[in-house]
Each structure stands twice: as structure tokens, then as C-alpha cells.
Design a protein around this motif. Structure first.
Motif, PDB file in Angstrom:
ATOM      1  N   ALA A   1       2.280   5.157  -5.345  1.00  0.00           N
ATOM      2  CA  ALA A   1       2.581   3.804  -4.874  1.00  0.00           C
ATOM      3  C   ALA A   1       2.510   3.746  -3.350  1.00  0.00           C
ATOM      4  O   ALA A   1       2.035   2.772  -2.771  1.00  0.00           O
ATOM      5  CB  ALA A   1       3.955   3.370  -5.365  1.00  0.00           C
ATOM      6  N   TRP A   2       3.016   4.782  -2.707  1.00  0.00           N
ATOM      7  CA  TRP A   2       2.936   4.922  -1.255  1.00  0.00           C
ATOM      8  C   TRP A   2       2.138   6.184  -0.939  1.00  0.00           C
ATOM      9  O   TRP A   2       2.334   7.225  -1.575  1.00  0.00           O
ATOM     10  CB  TRP A   2       4.332   5.011  -0.638  1.00  0.00           C
ATOM     11  CG  TRP A   2       5.102   3.730  -0.713  1.00  0.00           C
ATOM     12  CD1 TRP A   2       5.828   3.251  -1.764  1.00  0.00           C
ATOM     13  CD2 TRP A   2       5.214   2.751   0.330  1.00  0.00           C
ATOM     14  NE1 TRP A   2       6.382   2.033  -1.460  1.00  0.00           N
ATOM     15  CE2 TRP A   2       6.034   1.704  -0.178  1.00  0.00           C
ATOM     16  CE3 TRP A   2       4.733   2.651   1.630  1.00  0.00           C
ATOM     17  CZ2 TRP A   2       6.357   0.572   0.578  1.00  0.00           C
ATOM     18  CZ3 TRP A   2       5.045   1.534   2.384  1.00  0.00           C
ATOM     19  CH2 TRP A   2       5.850   0.511   1.865  1.00  0.00           C
TER      20      TRP A   2
ATOM     21  N   LEU B   1      -3.226  -3.099  -9.089  1.00  0.00           N
ATOM     22  CA  LEU B   1      -1.819  -2.850  -9.389  1.00  0.00           C
ATOM     23  C   LEU B   1      -1.644  -1.600 -10.239  1.00  0.00           C
ATOM     24  O   LEU B   1      -2.573  -1.154 -10.916  1.00  0.00           O
ATOM     25  CB  LEU B   1      -1.214  -4.061 -10.080  1.00  0.00           C
ATOM     26  CG  LEU B   1      -1.189  -5.305  -9.181  1.00  0.00           C
ATOM     27  CD1 LEU B   1      -0.955  -6.560  -9.988  1.00  0.00           C
ATOM     28  CD2 LEU B   1      -0.132  -5.155  -8.096  1.00  0.00           C
ATOM     29  N   SER B   2      -0.432  -1.038 -10.186  1.00  0.00           N
ATOM     30  CA  SER B   2      -0.143   0.218 -10.874  1.00  0.00           C
ATOM     31  C   SER B   2       1.261   0.177 -11.448  1.00  0.00           C
ATOM     32  O   SER B   2       2.143  -0.527 -10.937  1.00  0.00           O
ATOM     33  CB  SER B   2      -0.262   1.396  -9.886  1.00  0.00           C
ATOM     34  OG  SER B   2       0.244   2.593 -10.428  1.00  0.00           O
TER      35      SER B   2
ATOM     36  N   LEU C   1      -2.411  -0.383  -2.436  1.00  0.00           N
ATOM     37  CA  LEU C   1      -2.801  -1.485  -3.321  1.00  0.00           C
ATOM     38  C   LEU C   1      -4.299  -1.505  -3.589  1.00  0.00           C
ATOM     39  O   LEU C   1      -4.856  -2.553  -3.903  1.00  0.00           O
ATOM     40  CB  LEU C   1      -2.378  -2.830  -2.713  1.00  0.00           C
ATOM     41  CG  LEU C   1      -0.878  -3.133  -2.662  1.00  0.00           C
ATOM     42  CD1 LEU C   1      -0.639  -4.514  -2.071  1.00  0.00           C
ATOM     43  CD2 LEU C   1      -0.241  -3.035  -4.045  1.00  0.00           C
ATOM     44  N   CYS C   2      -4.962  -0.348  -3.491  1.00  0.00           N
ATOM     45  CA  CYS C   2      -6.413  -0.400  -3.710  1.00  0.00           C
ATOM     46  C   CYS C   2      -6.976   0.792  -4.469  1.00  0.00           C
ATOM     47  O   CYS C   2      -8.193   0.941  -4.540  1.00  0.00           O
ATOM     48  CB  CYS C   2      -7.161  -0.602  -2.399  1.00  0.00           C
ATOM     49  SG  CYS C   2      -6.984   0.712  -1.208  1.00  0.00           S
ATOM     50  N   SER C   3      -6.150   1.624  -5.074  1.00  0.00           N
ATOM     51  CA  SER C   3      -6.703   2.702  -5.892  1.00  0.00           C
ATOM     52  C   SER C   3      -6.721   2.273  -7.355  1.00  0.00           C
ATOM     53  O   SER C   3      -6.073   1.299  -7.736  1.00  0.00           O
ATOM     54  CB  SER C   3      -5.893   3.990  -5.726  1.00  0.00           C
ATOM     55  OG  SER C   3      -4.738   3.967  -6.534  1.00  0.00           O
TER      56      SER C   3
ATOM     57  N   THR D   1       1.880  -6.560 -13.010  1.00  0.00           N
ATOM     58  CA  THR D   1       0.752  -7.486 -12.850  1.00  0.00           C
ATOM     59  C   THR D   1       1.224  -8.935 -12.900  1.00  0.00           C
ATOM     60  O   THR D   1       0.883  -9.751 -12.025  1.00  0.00           O
ATOM     61  CB  THR D   1      -0.298  -7.228 -13.944  1.00  0.00           C
ATOM     62  OG1 THR D   1      -0.819  -5.911 -13.801  1.00  0.00           O
ATOM     63  CG2 THR D   1      -1.434  -8.239 -13.854  1.00  0.00           C
ATOM     64  N   ALA D   2       1.989  -9.264 -13.918  1.00  0.00           N
ATOM     65  CA  ALA D   2       2.477 -10.639 -14.064  1.00  0.00           C
ATOM     66  C   ALA D   2       3.356 -11.038 -12.876  1.00  0.00           C
ATOM     67  O   ALA D   2       3.239 -12.156 -12.343  1.00  0.00           O
ATOM     68  CB  ALA D   2       3.275 -10.767 -15.358  1.00  0.00           C
TER      69      ALA D   2
END
Length: 391
Positions: free
Chosen positions: A32-33, A365-366, A44-46, A300-301
Motif C-alpha cells: 500500500a505504501w 486499487l488494492s 496507487l498505480c501497481s 473500490t466502492a
């Protein structure tokens, strides 16, 4: 005049138009970080949908495999590169996908390059969604079959175009399951119906559906309940599964054929044991628990609702792929840079990957994200969006 001046000119053109890709360097594991060029940033891009890229169970499986099999295969699969691990992975993938058999490859890209030229050639026709992935496009070119692009996600246009190809020996319809830049889902039931009506072979690239759609992440075919209706599924193990590699899934006759005719399988070294073992463990986790998939969809939601409320255009996404449409490529690049300064890693994507006037920040998102991280991210997006007159 230097014979390589054309390269300098093209690089300068890319820079001037805001299309030059800035390749950043990651300094640690995906999560996440992450650390990027000495800066701790929210990732926010993997494609690490389920957080598996640094999962302890996958790491332990890799370590054990190295002790048993070493670090490299030292051969192609057909000579001395197939290990027990490769066979185990393929058996588990087949069970997970609900098909007769699976065959693993070095990447999803290689899987598509193996399948398409082996299935069709001169005298055949391929009908391909106009937004299909580059690996599908390249596979089609290598096949030397006639290539017809149909309008994105448009079954009616597909039907019109396949109707006019009566002289083709074989017809192959290919679509991404989830489109990587838009986040929308192919109308697979309609495509399968058309294929059945015209005697066409169906092929779906499930790279962004694996681990995301369907029961426990079993993919787009499971999502639509079309088991046994899609002839060929290809996919990757470098996204939701968190490792590297690709696969083809379907009837045993197809995988048997590709093990004889798929050039990346025949002429490129096998995937290393550490990666294969980690992929096996990822499939084991997904086969027994849907916790990670559910968390991914909850995140995601949560994020997409807040971004829409802030006024951002997210296109037509129906998946965790979240295109934040900016429009102008230079503005998108400035937006990405300002995000990085704030502590958010989200890259701009422009032409030719997307249309010239549809540059975007693609947010991935993850399940590894938490809602506090995502709330803060939306606040940053909104502040920068206002400063650049995007919202």
C-alpha cells in the motif's frame, strides 16, 4: 547528419508534447505504501490487486523452492525446464479455472504471442476489440491472419463484421475480459453467442479479471457463468497473483497443441522455480478464501464513490481499475507530479496507450489499502484537481 538523429528528434517530440514516460525506481517491496526514489508514497498505480506481491506465504514458498530447485531453470520447457512445480501449478490453475487443462508461460504477453499465431494464419480472420491489449495486437500481427477490429464492446458491430467473412477458413474472436485502461468488462455472453452462430473460436484475455472477478477471483468467464462456452482463456500471474508468469486455460487438446506449437513455450526458458512456487501458493489462497477479493471490492466502492462525489470523471469503469480522466496529456503529467509531491504515486497515461484527448491518471486499487489512506488520497486529488481546473 547522424544516422540515429531520428531517435533524438522523436525523444524531443515526446518531451515537448508531455508524452515522454518518466520511469521511476522502486526501492523495496510492493505494498500500500512504497519507497520511490527515496520518498515514502501511497501506491496507487501497481497491479497488486490483492496485496500478494509481498505476502509472507508466497515469500516462504519461493524460499523453499530455491532450496530445492535452485534459482534458474537453465532450459526451455520442452528440453529440461519442466519441473514438478510447473506441473503442480498447471493442475491447480485448471481446477481453479474450472477447465480441463492449463499451460503456464513466462508472462501473459508470451501466452498471447503463443496462442494466436498457433491457432490462426494466412486465410483465417481474427476479429479483435479495438481496445485490446498490445500483446493481442502483436500476436495478431505475427499470425499473418486477416485482422478486423470491431468497435469497443459492441456486439452488433462484431456481428456485422463477422457476417461478411464467409470465405475465411477459421474465425477467431478475441477480447480482453477487463480493459486495462478503461476498467470496463467485455460483453462476453453476447460475444459467445455470436461465436456460436458463426462457428468462431473464442479467446478471452483475463489478465485484469483474474483474482478480481468471479467467485473468489476465478475470472471473467466465471463472472458470467460461461464455463465450457469460451474456448481459450489466457491470463497473467503478475497482477492479482502478485508474482510473474502467464497461462492458457481450456480443453486439454488446446494445451497439448500449444506445447508443440507455441513458440514462446518452445524457445524461451521456463519460469524460475521461486516464481512458480509463489504462484502455486497464490492459487492455494484464492482457492480457499475470498477475503482478499472482498476487501478489494470494498475499497473500490469506497474510493470511486468519493472520487465521483468530488467531481472527477471516472469513465465507464466497473472494476478496481479507476481511470481519472484529465484530457490533456501535459495537464495529466502535471497532475501526476503534484500527486507525487504530496506523497501519492499515481502515474499519468497518455497517447498512444489511450486516445490523444483522453490522458488520465489510472488509479489501481488494492486490498492492501485502508479507508484512511483512500480518504486522504481523495482529498489530495480534489485539491490538485481544483488547482489545475480539472474539477
Amino acid at each position: 547528419m547522424d544516422k540515429l538523429d531520428f531517435i533524438t528528434e522523436e525523444l524531443n517530440r515526446l518531451k515537448e508534447t508531455g508524452l515522454l514516460i518518466h520511469i521511476r525506481t522502486i526501492e523495496g517491496p510492493q505494498g500500500a505504501w512504497i519507497m520511490v526514489e527515496g520518498k515514502r508514497v501511497l501506491n496507487l498505480c501497481s497491479n497488486n490487486y490483492l496485496g500478494f506481491a509481498n505476502n509472507p506465504r508466497l515469500k516462504l514458498a519461493s524460499q523453499k523452492a530455491i532450496e530445492t530447485y535452485g534459482v534458474g531453470p537453465a532450459a526451455v520447457r520442452t528440453i529440461a525446464g519442466t519441473t514438478l512445480l510447473h506441473k503442480q501449478l498447471e493442475q491447480k490453475l485448471a481446477l481453479f479455472k474450472g477447465v480441463e487443462c492449463a499451460l503456464s508461460f513466462q508472462s501473459g504477453f508470451c501466452a498471447n504471442l503463443a496462442v494466436i499465431p498457433a491457432i490462426v494464419g494466412e486465410g483465417d480472420v481474427v476479429l479483435s476489440d479495438e481496445l485490446n491489449h498490445a500483446s493481442i495486437i502483436d500476436g495478431c500481427r505475427l499470425s499473418r491472419a486477416k485482422i478486423i477490429r470491431y468497435k469497443h464492446g459492441d456486439p452488433q458491430d462484431l456481428r456485422v463484421k463477422i457476417f461478411n467473412e464467409k470465405s475465411a477458413m477459421r474465425k477467431l474472436i478475441i477480447t480482453d475480459g477487463v480493459f486495462s485502461m478503461e476498467g470496463d468488462i467485455a460483453p462476453l455472453p453476447e460475444i459467445v453467442g455470436i461465436a456460436e452462430a458463426f462457428g468462431a473460436i473464442t479467446m478471452v484475455d483475463d489478465a485484469h479479471g483474474e483474482g478480481v472477478l468471479g467467485r473468489g477471483g476465478r475470472g471473467v468467464v466465471d463472472h458470467f457463468g460461461l464455463h465450457g462456452k469460451v474456448d481459450i482463456e489466457t491470463g497473467t500471474m503478475s497482477k492479482a497473483l502478485g508474482v510473474v508468469g502467464g497461462y492458457v486455460a481450456g480443453k486439454k487438446k488446446i494445451t497439448d497443441y500449444l506445447s508443440q506449437k507455441g513458440r514462446p513455450f518452445l524457445f524461451s526458458s521456463a519460469v524460475a522455480s521461486a516464481d512458480v512456487a509463489a504462484c502455486i501458493e497464490a492459487v492455494n489462497i484464492l482457492s480457499t478464501s475470498d477475503v482478499f477479493v472482498k476487501q478489494l471490492w470494498d475499497n473500490t466502492a469506497f474510493f470511486q464513490q468519493k472520487m465521483k462525489h468530488a467531481g472527477f470523471d471516472l469513465g465507464y469503469t466497473r472494476t478496481p481499475i479507476t481511470p481519472v480522466i484529465i484530457g490533456d496529456a501535459k495537464t495529466a503529467k502535471d497532475f501526476s507530479q503534484k500527486l507525487f509531491q504530496e506523497g501519492i504515486f499515481a502515474q499519468a497515461i497518455g497517447y498512444p496507450t489511450v486516445p490523444m484527448d483522453k490522458a488520465r491518471i489510472r488509479v489501481m486499487l488494492s486490498s492492501a489499502h485502508n479507508q484512511d489512506d483512500l480518504t486522504w488520497a481523495v482529498e489530495c486529488f480534489e485539491k490538485i484537481g481544483k488547482s489545475l481546473s480539472v474539477v
